[in-house]
Write a protein that holds these residues in place. Structure first.
Motif, PDB file in Angstrom:
ATOM      1  N   VAL A 179     -43.154 -38.146  70.190  1.00  0.00           N
ATOM      2  CA  VAL A 179     -44.547 -38.227  69.731  1.00  0.00           C
ATOM      3  C   VAL A 179     -44.788 -37.021  68.826  1.00  0.00           C
ATOM      4  O   VAL A 179     -44.699 -35.870  69.271  1.00  0.00           O
ATOM      5  CB  VAL A 179     -45.525 -38.197  70.926  1.00  0.00           C
ATOM      6  CG1 VAL A 179     -46.968 -38.207  70.431  1.00  0.00           C
ATOM      7  CG2 VAL A 179     -45.271 -39.371  71.872  1.00  0.00           C
ATOM      8  N   VAL A 180     -45.035 -37.300  67.555  1.00  0.00           N
ATOM      9  CA  VAL A 180     -45.251 -36.219  66.581  1.00  0.00           C
ATOM     10  C   VAL A 180     -46.744 -36.171  66.277  1.00  0.00           C
ATOM     11  O   VAL A 180     -47.348 -37.197  65.929  1.00  0.00           O
ATOM     12  CB  VAL A 180     -44.457 -36.477  65.283  1.00  0.00           C
ATOM     13  CG1 VAL A 180     -44.667 -35.348  64.283  1.00  0.00           C
ATOM     14  CG2 VAL A 180     -42.976 -36.651  65.590  1.00  0.00           C
ATOM     15  N   THR A 181     -47.337 -35.006  66.423  1.00  0.00           N
ATOM     16  CA  THR A 181     -48.774 -34.902  66.208  1.00  0.00           C
ATOM     17  C   THR A 181     -49.123 -33.601  65.482  1.00  0.00           C
ATOM     18  O   THR A 181     -48.250 -32.766  65.243  1.00  0.00           O
ATOM     19  CB  THR A 181     -49.535 -35.031  67.545  1.00  0.00           C
ATOM     20  OG1 THR A 181     -50.931 -35.130  67.261  1.00  0.00           O
ATOM     21  CG2 THR A 181     -49.295 -33.815  68.439  1.00  0.00           C
ATOM     22  N   ILE A 182     -50.391 -33.475  65.134  1.00  0.00           N
ATOM     23  CA  ILE A 182     -50.828 -32.312  64.346  1.00  0.00           C
ATOM     24  C   ILE A 182     -51.942 -31.570  65.064  1.00  0.00           C
ATOM     25  O   ILE A 182     -52.957 -32.179  65.445  1.00  0.00           O
ATOM     26  CB  ILE A 182     -51.299 -32.774  62.952  1.00  0.00           C
ATOM     27  CG1 ILE A 182     -50.100 -33.390  62.224  1.00  0.00           C
ATOM     28  CG2 ILE A 182     -51.899 -31.631  62.160  1.00  0.00           C
ATOM     29  CD1 ILE A 182     -50.411 -33.967  60.900  1.00  0.00           C
ATOM     30  N   ASP A 183     -51.759 -30.282  65.209  1.00  0.00           N
ATOM     31  CA  ASP A 183     -52.751 -29.413  65.849  1.00  0.00           C
ATOM     32  C   ASP A 183     -53.444 -30.078  67.031  1.00  0.00           C
ATOM     33  O   ASP A 183     -54.673 -30.244  67.036  1.00  0.00           O
ATOM     34  CB  ASP A 183     -53.802 -28.950  64.820  1.00  0.00           C
ATOM     35  CG  ASP A 183     -53.212 -27.963  63.827  1.00  0.00           C
ATOM     36  OD1 ASP A 183     -52.454 -27.075  64.250  1.00  0.00           O
ATOM     37  OD2 ASP A 183     -53.492 -28.089  62.620  1.00  0.00           O
ATOM     38  N   PRO A 184     -52.675 -30.448  68.064  1.00  0.00           N
ATOM     39  CA  PRO A 184     -53.345 -30.976  69.257  1.00  0.00           C
ATOM     40  C   PRO A 184     -54.142 -29.843  69.908  1.00  0.00           C
ATOM     41  O   PRO A 184     -53.764 -28.680  69.778  1.00  0.00           O
ATOM     42  CB  PRO A 184     -52.184 -31.423  70.159  1.00  0.00           C
ATOM     43  CG  PRO A 184     -51.028 -30.576  69.730  1.00  0.00           C
ATOM     44  CD  PRO A 184     -51.219 -30.287  68.272  1.00  0.00           C
ATOM     45  N   HIS A 185     -55.241 -30.182  70.563  1.00  0.00           N
ATOM     46  CA  HIS A 185     -56.095 -29.141  71.128  1.00  0.00           C
ATOM     47  C   HIS A 185     -55.465 -28.611  72.420  1.00  0.00           C
ATOM     48  O   HIS A 185     -55.815 -29.032  73.517  1.00  0.00           O
ATOM     49  CB  HIS A 185     -57.491 -29.696  71.375  1.00  0.00           C
ATOM     50  CG  HIS A 185     -58.482 -28.629  71.675  1.00  0.00           C
ATOM     51  ND1 HIS A 185     -59.304 -28.078  70.713  1.00  0.00           N
ATOM     52  CD2 HIS A 185     -58.770 -27.974  72.820  1.00  0.00           C
ATOM     53  CE1 HIS A 185     -60.046 -27.144  71.263  1.00  0.00           C
ATOM     54  NE2 HIS A 185     -59.746 -27.066  72.550  1.00  0.00           N
ATOM     55  N   LEU A 186     -54.515 -27.686  72.268  1.00  0.00           N
ATOM     56  CA  LEU A 186     -53.862 -27.099  73.440  1.00  0.00           C
ATOM     57  C   LEU A 186     -54.551 -25.769  73.714  1.00  0.00           C
ATOM     58  O   LEU A 186     -54.417 -24.833  72.945  1.00  0.00           O
ATOM     59  CB  LEU A 186     -52.369 -26.882  73.169  1.00  0.00           C
ATOM     60  CG  LEU A 186     -51.575 -28.123  72.739  1.00  0.00           C
ATOM     61  CD1 LEU A 186     -50.111 -27.793  72.580  1.00  0.00           C
ATOM     62  CD2 LEU A 186     -51.769 -29.267  73.717  1.00  0.00           C
TER      63      LEU A 186
END
Ligand code: R5P
Length: 293
Positions: free
Chosen positions: A117-124
Motif C-alpha cells: 500500500v503506497v500512500t502520501i503523508d498519512p496522518h501518523l
C-alpha cells in the motif's frame, strides 16, 4: 496494468505515463438501493496496481474489497494499492472508552487485501511508521510536503520567501519537511479541538507584524483549523496569508470560509482531486512503485 476509477482519471493518466504501463478503468454501476457493481477487465496480468484514494472512505473501502477480490479471481497474483490519501489515520487511539481504533482496523484490512500500500503523508501522529499498523513493510509512506514547499518558494523572489506556519503541533513534520527542501523558516501553533467544527489555535509568541505567511498542513476538511489560524495571524498584523495542504478534502463551503477568513490563495497537491491542485504527486508515486518492483 494500472486500474483506476473514472473520478481519478486525471491522476491515473499521469501515473500510467510515468510508469509507462497500460491503464484500464474499473466501471461502476450503482443500483437503486445503493449497492454497487464493479466490472474489471476480464483478464488481468500477474501484477496489478490499483489507484484509489480514500477520500469519502466508507464507500471506497467497499470498492477496494470488491476490486481486490475480483482482481485475484481474474488472475492477479500481486496487488499494489496506490492510495494517495489514506483515511482513518487520525483515529489512532481510543479517545473515549469503547471507541474503535480505526487506524489499526483500516490499515489491517488494507494489508490483508494488498501486498503493498503506497500512500502520501498519512496522518501518523502517535505512531512512527505505517509498519506499526501494517506489518511486514506492506505500507510505504511518501512525503509530498517538500514538493509543496518548493511550490510555495517558487511563488516569491529568491531569498524573500514567506514564513511557514503549521496550525497545530502535528503539522511540525510537514513544516520541517517543506523547510528542509527550501530553506524557508517555519513555526507551529498549538491547537485545541473542542468538536468537529470547533477549534482554538494559539500562535507562538513571535513578532509577525508585516510578515507574509503560508499555513501548511497535511489535511484540510471543514477548513476550521486554517480559519482559526488565519484569524489569529491577522490579529498579529501579518501582511498576507496563503494556505497549502497535501490533501484537499474540503467540504463545499470550506473554500469560501477560508477566503472569508483572509486567506488569499489556496494550494494543494493532486493527491485528492480539487480545484486548488497545483502540484502533482504522480512522479513521486511512480518512483516508489517502480522501486518496490
Ligand atoms: C489534524 O490534526 C489535521 O492535521 C488537520 O489539521 C485537520 O484534520 C483539519 O480539519 P479541519 O479542516 O476540519 O479543521
Amino acid at each position: 496494468m494500472l486500474l483506476a476509477f473514472a473520478d481519478e482519471r486525471a491522476l491515473a493518466l499521469k501515473l500510467a505515463a510515468e510508469l509507462r504501463c497500460e491503464l484500464a478503468m474499473v466501471v461502476e454501476h450503482r443500483f437503486p438501493d445503493g449497492e454497487i457493481k464493479l466490472t474489471l477487465p476480464p483478464s488481468l496480468p500477474g501484477h496489478v496496481l490499483l489507484l484509489r484514494g480514500l477520500q469519502q472512505p466508507n464507500e471506497r473501502l467497499v470498492q477496494l474489497l470488491l476490486t481486490a477480490k475480483t482482481a485475484r479471481r481474474l488472475g492477479a497474483k500481486r496487488l499494489t494499492l496506490a492510495s494517495p490519501y489514506l483515511a482513518y489515520m487520525r483515529q489512532d487511539i481510543e479517545f473515549n472508552p469503547g471507541e474503535a481504533i480505526s487506524q489499526r482496523i483500516v490499515a489491517g484490512f488494507l494489508g490483508e487485501l494488498f501486498e503493498r500500500v503506497v500512500t502520501i503523508d498519512p496522518h501518523l501522529h502517535r505512531i512512527a511508521s505505517l509498519d506499526e499498523v501494517m506489518p511486514g513493510s506492506r505500507g510505504i509512506a511518501l512525503a509530498a510536503a517538500p514538493l509543496l514547499g518548493e511550490w510555495i518558494a517558487s511563488q516569491w523572489p529568491a531569498g524573500k520567501g514567506p514564513l511557514l506556519v503549521g496550525p497545530d503541533e502535528e503539522a511540525e513534520q510537514w513544516v520541517r519537511a517543506a523547510g528542509e527542501a527550501t530553506g524557508l523558516a517555519g513555526v507551529v501553533c498549538r491547537k485545541t479541538r473542542h468538536g468537529d467544527r470547533e477549534v482554538d489555535v494559539e500562535l507562538p509568541p513571535i513578532d509577525l507584524m508585516g510578515r507574509e505567511v503560508v499555513l501548511i498542513d497535511d489535511v484540510a476538511s471543514t477548513g476550521h483549523t486554517l480559519v482559526q489560524a488565519a484569524q489569529a495571524l491577522r490579529a498579529r498584523g501579518v501582511a498576507a496569508i496563503d494556505a497549502a495542504v497535501v490533501h484537499a478534502l474540503f467540504d463545499a463551503p470550506a473554500v469560501e470560509r477560508l477566503h472569508a477568513a483572509g486567506i488569499r490563495r489556496i494550494w494543494s497537491t493532486d493527491a485528492v482531486p480539487h480545484a486548488s491542485n497545483v502540484v502533482t504527486v504522480a512522479p513521486l508515486l511512480a518512483r516508489a512503485i517502480a522501486d518496490c518492483d
